[in-house]
Design a protein around this motif. Structure first.
Motif, PDB file in Angstrom:
ATOM      1  N   GLY A  42       0.814  -1.218   0.000  1.00  0.00           N
ATOM      2  CA  GLY A  42       0.000   0.000   0.000  1.00  0.00           C
ATOM      3  C   GLY A  42       0.844   1.262   0.000  1.00  0.00           C
ATOM      4  O   GLY A  42       1.985   1.259   0.461  1.00  0.00           O
ATOM      5  N   GLY A  43       0.270   2.353  -0.507  1.00  0.00           N
ATOM      6  CA  GLY A  43       0.941   3.648  -0.477  1.00  0.00           C
ATOM      7  C   GLY A  43       1.100   4.105   0.968  1.00  0.00           C
ATOM      8  O   GLY A  43       0.190   3.961   1.770  1.00  0.00           O
TER       9      GLY A  43
ATOM     10  N   GLU B 201      -6.534  -3.022  12.640  1.00  0.00           N
ATOM     11  CA  GLU B 201      -5.201  -3.468  13.024  1.00  0.00           C
ATOM     12  C   GLU B 201      -4.123  -2.669  12.296  1.00  0.00           C
ATOM     13  O   GLU B 201      -2.968  -2.645  12.695  1.00  0.00           O
ATOM     14  CB  GLU B 201      -5.011  -4.957  12.642  1.00  0.00           C
ATOM     15  CG  GLU B 201      -5.888  -5.935  13.396  1.00  0.00           C
ATOM     16  CD  GLU B 201      -7.216  -6.214  12.696  1.00  0.00           C
ATOM     17  OE1 GLU B 201      -7.776  -5.277  12.087  1.00  0.00           O
ATOM     18  OE2 GLU B 201      -7.688  -7.346  12.775  1.00  0.00           O
TER      19      GLU B 201
ATOM     20  N   ASN C 157      -0.371   6.135  -5.284  1.00  0.00           N
ATOM     21  CA  ASN C 157      -1.486   6.315  -4.340  1.00  0.00           C
ATOM     22  C   ASN C 157      -1.779   7.803  -4.217  1.00  0.00           C
ATOM     23  O   ASN C 157      -0.871   8.605  -4.006  1.00  0.00           O
ATOM     24  CB  ASN C 157      -1.099   5.754  -2.953  1.00  0.00           C
ATOM     25  CG  ASN C 157      -2.023   6.247  -1.840  1.00  0.00           C
ATOM     26  OD1 ASN C 157      -2.080   7.424  -1.528  1.00  0.00           O
ATOM     27  ND2 ASN C 157      -2.737   5.329  -1.220  1.00  0.00           N
TER      28      ASN C 157
ATOM     29  N   PRO D 127       3.579   5.630  12.465  1.00  0.00           N
ATOM     30  CA  PRO D 127       2.307   4.886  12.310  1.00  0.00           C
ATOM     31  C   PRO D 127       2.421   3.439  11.823  1.00  0.00           C
ATOM     32  O   PRO D 127       1.882   3.083  10.787  1.00  0.00           O
ATOM     33  CB  PRO D 127       1.543   5.752  11.299  1.00  0.00           C
ATOM     34  CG  PRO D 127       2.589   6.411  10.492  1.00  0.00           C
ATOM     35  CD  PRO D 127       3.817   6.538  11.349  1.00  0.00           C
TER      36      PRO D 127
HETATM   37  C1  LIG Z   1       4.086   4.268   7.907  1.00  0.00           C
HETATM   38  C2  LIG Z   1       2.764   4.174   7.233  1.00  0.00           C
HETATM   39  C3  LIG Z   1       2.246   5.270   6.562  1.00  0.00           C
HETATM   40  C4  LIG Z   1       1.026   5.170   5.880  1.00  0.00           C
HETATM   41  N1  LIG Z   1       0.560   6.241   5.176  1.00  0.00           N
HETATM   42  C5  LIG Z   1      -0.547   6.089   4.400  1.00  0.00           C
HETATM   43  C6  LIG Z   1      -0.987   7.152   3.543  1.00  0.00           C
HETATM   44  O1  LIG Z   1      -0.414   8.229   3.525  1.00  0.00           O
HETATM   45  N2  LIG Z   1      -2.059   6.922   2.748  1.00  0.00           N
HETATM   46  C7  LIG Z   1      -2.729   5.715   2.748  1.00  0.00           C
HETATM   47  O2  LIG Z   1      -3.681   5.537   1.995  1.00  0.00           O
HETATM   48  N3  LIG Z   1      -2.356   4.728   3.577  1.00  0.00           N
HETATM   49  C8  LIG Z   1      -1.280   4.879   4.375  1.00  0.00           C
HETATM   50  N4  LIG Z   1      -0.869   3.844   5.177  1.00  0.00           N
HETATM   51  C9  LIG Z   1      -1.651   2.587   5.219  1.00  0.00           C
HETATM   52  C10 LIG Z   1      -1.045   1.495   4.341  1.00  0.00           C
HETATM   53  O3  LIG Z   1      -1.132   1.846   2.986  1.00  0.00           O
HETATM   54  C11 LIG Z   1      -1.784   0.154   4.562  1.00  0.00           C
HETATM   55  O4  LIG Z   1      -3.180   0.367   4.413  1.00  0.00           O
HETATM   56  C12 LIG Z   1      -1.516  -0.431   5.941  1.00  0.00           C
HETATM   57  O5  LIG Z   1      -0.166  -0.334   6.285  1.00  0.00           O
HETATM   58  C13 LIG Z   1      -1.958  -1.899   5.983  1.00  0.00           C
HETATM   59  O6  LIG Z   1      -1.906  -2.408   7.278  1.00  0.00           O
HETATM   60  P1  LIG Z   1      -0.590  -3.072   7.944  1.00  0.00           P
HETATM   61  O7  LIG Z   1       0.278  -1.933   8.335  1.00  0.00           O
HETATM   62  O8  LIG Z   1      -1.147  -3.832   9.090  1.00  0.00           O
HETATM   63  O9  LIG Z   1       0.032  -3.941   6.901  1.00  0.00           O
HETATM   64  C14 LIG Z   1       0.313   3.948   5.910  1.00  0.00           C
HETATM   65  C15 LIG Z   1       0.831   2.859   6.620  1.00  0.00           C
HETATM   66  C16 LIG Z   1       2.040   2.951   7.273  1.00  0.00           C
HETATM   67  C17 LIG Z   1       2.571   1.741   8.006  1.00  0.00           C
END
Ligand SMILES: Cc1cc2nc3c(=O)[nH]c(=O)nc-3n(C[C@H](O)[C@H](O)[C@H](O)COP(=O)(O)O)c2cc1C
Length: 337
Positions: free
Chosen positions: A21-22, A151, A76, A296
């Motif tokens: 994911g982005g 989660e 993204n 995050p």
């Molecule tokens: C460090 C970090 C930054 C993220 N920033 C974005 C973001 O800017 N936009 C977005 O759509 N999702 C963002 N996400 C969510 C991820 O794209 C994804 O949905 C998520 O990490 C999936 O869950 P997981 O961390 O349990 O694998 C972020 C995730 C992380 C870990």
């Protein structure tokens, strides 16, 4: 037919149903990461919002990814409202100019942008944290939906719903293919997603703990060191929560939210804006300040114990998923020898 061949692998032209994911919150999901995921058979998305102050850098990053791989990758577009309309127009123009192979939208309703998105003529996946938002995006014409449970690291949604609940629900509510994310890092996760009816596993935190991810080594190490129950759920008072690794900054934010509510939180955030430790500016993810920034990562950090090259992460996922499937086919439990 291989079980790893799904409508999403067909749509994106990839070998394995694995999506990175982005990610923003600093500079996180760059060309190096997207190219490595693509070269290993999945698809990785670079988050345009990382270059919010200097969008020309998105063009440089696209050029870089094209140098590093001839495999598909995506951009993204996190639809935060505080970014002006002109900025989004510029991003969509860049996507068109470079014939970017795939688009992911997230964070807000894509409704105002649907005609522009459709004019790009590329596969479009929208990420939702609520089932009803996924249903709406599918009705608006999204080619695929990602549903994430609370989660996840990042912005998991105010409902605090579990991946195991929203995943199958989303699959049942739409005809388009669904990717499922939030809490996955391995082959057991991939098989679980397929069992829920998902057509790709979707991950973020696992790929942050990779050699190719550009975040600071001390921040990567936090993923290895953290326990699954050491994250905090911040910003509930303003209805836009973030899950992040527990540290001094998250504890301070929670304390302010509890004592002073949304107003106190907004004051505190404004007082830290522009400072490298604040959320939204250049962040601790890149400077390596593990205590004074919002980092995050998701709960699944508690299951990740090594920083690995992306190729190894992907190979491990696929071989573990194969092993699980083989055992299940002969009705063997995962731990059976
Ligand atoms: C460090 C970090 C930054 C993220 N920033 C974005 C973001 O800017 N936009 C977005 O759509 N999702 C963002 N996400 C969510 C991820 O794209 C994804 O949905 C998520 O990490 C999936 O869950 P997981 O961390 O349990 O694998 C972020 C995730 C992380 C870990």
């Amino acid at each position: 037919m291989s079980l790893f061949k799904t409508r999403l692998t067909e749509m994106f032209g990839i070998e394995y149903p694995i999506i990175q994911g982005g990610m923003a919150a600093g500079i996180v999901s760059t060309a190096e990461l997207a190219a490595a995921v693509g070269n290993a058979g999945g698809i990785g998305f670079m988050c345009a919002v990382q270059w919010i102050d200097d969008i020309d850098k998105l063009e440089d990053e696209i050029k870089k990814v094209k140098d590093l791989t001839d495999k598909p990758y995506g951009i993204n577009v996190t639809l935060f409202t505080e970014v002006g309309k002109a900025w989004f127009e510029r991003v969509f123009d860049i996507i068109e100019k470079y014939k970017v192979p795939a688009l992911e939208t997230s964070a807000r309703s894509p409704e105002p942008w649907v005609p522009r998105i459709k004019s790009l003529g590329i596969p479009w996946i929208h990420k939702a944290a609520r089932v009803r938002d996924g249903v709406k995006a599918a009705k608006l014409g999204a080619d695929a939906i990602t549903i994430i449970g609370s989660e996840e690291g990042g912005h998991p949604g105010a409902e605090r719903s579990a991946t195991s609940v929203v995943g199958p629900l989303m699959v049942d509510k739409v005809d388009v293919p669904v990717a499922i994310g939030g809490g996955f890092c391995d082959g057991r996760g991939l098989v679980a997603v397929l069992a829920m009816g998902g057509e790709a596993v979707y991950m973020g935190t696992r790929f942050c703990a990779s050699k190719e991810c550009v975040i600071h080594p001390d921040v990567k190490q936090m993923i290895v060191d953290m326990q699954y129950n050491e994250t905090d759920y911040l910003f509930m008072s303003i209805g836009d929560p973030v899950r992040a690794v527990r540290n001094q900054r998250t504890q301070k934010i929670l304390e302010i939210e509890q004592k002073e509510g949304a107003e106190g939180l907004m004051k505190f955030m404004a007082s830290t804006k522009g400072d490298k430790h604040s959320f939204g500016g250049p962040t601790a993810m890149n400077t390596g300040d593990t205590q004074e920034g919002v980092i995050p990562f998701g709960m699944v950090g508690g299951r990740i114990d090594k920083i690995l090259p992306v190729k190894e992460i992907m190979d491990n996922i696929v071989s573990e998923a194969d092993e699980v499937l083989n055992k299940l086919a002969v009705r063997k439990y995962w731990k059976a020898k």
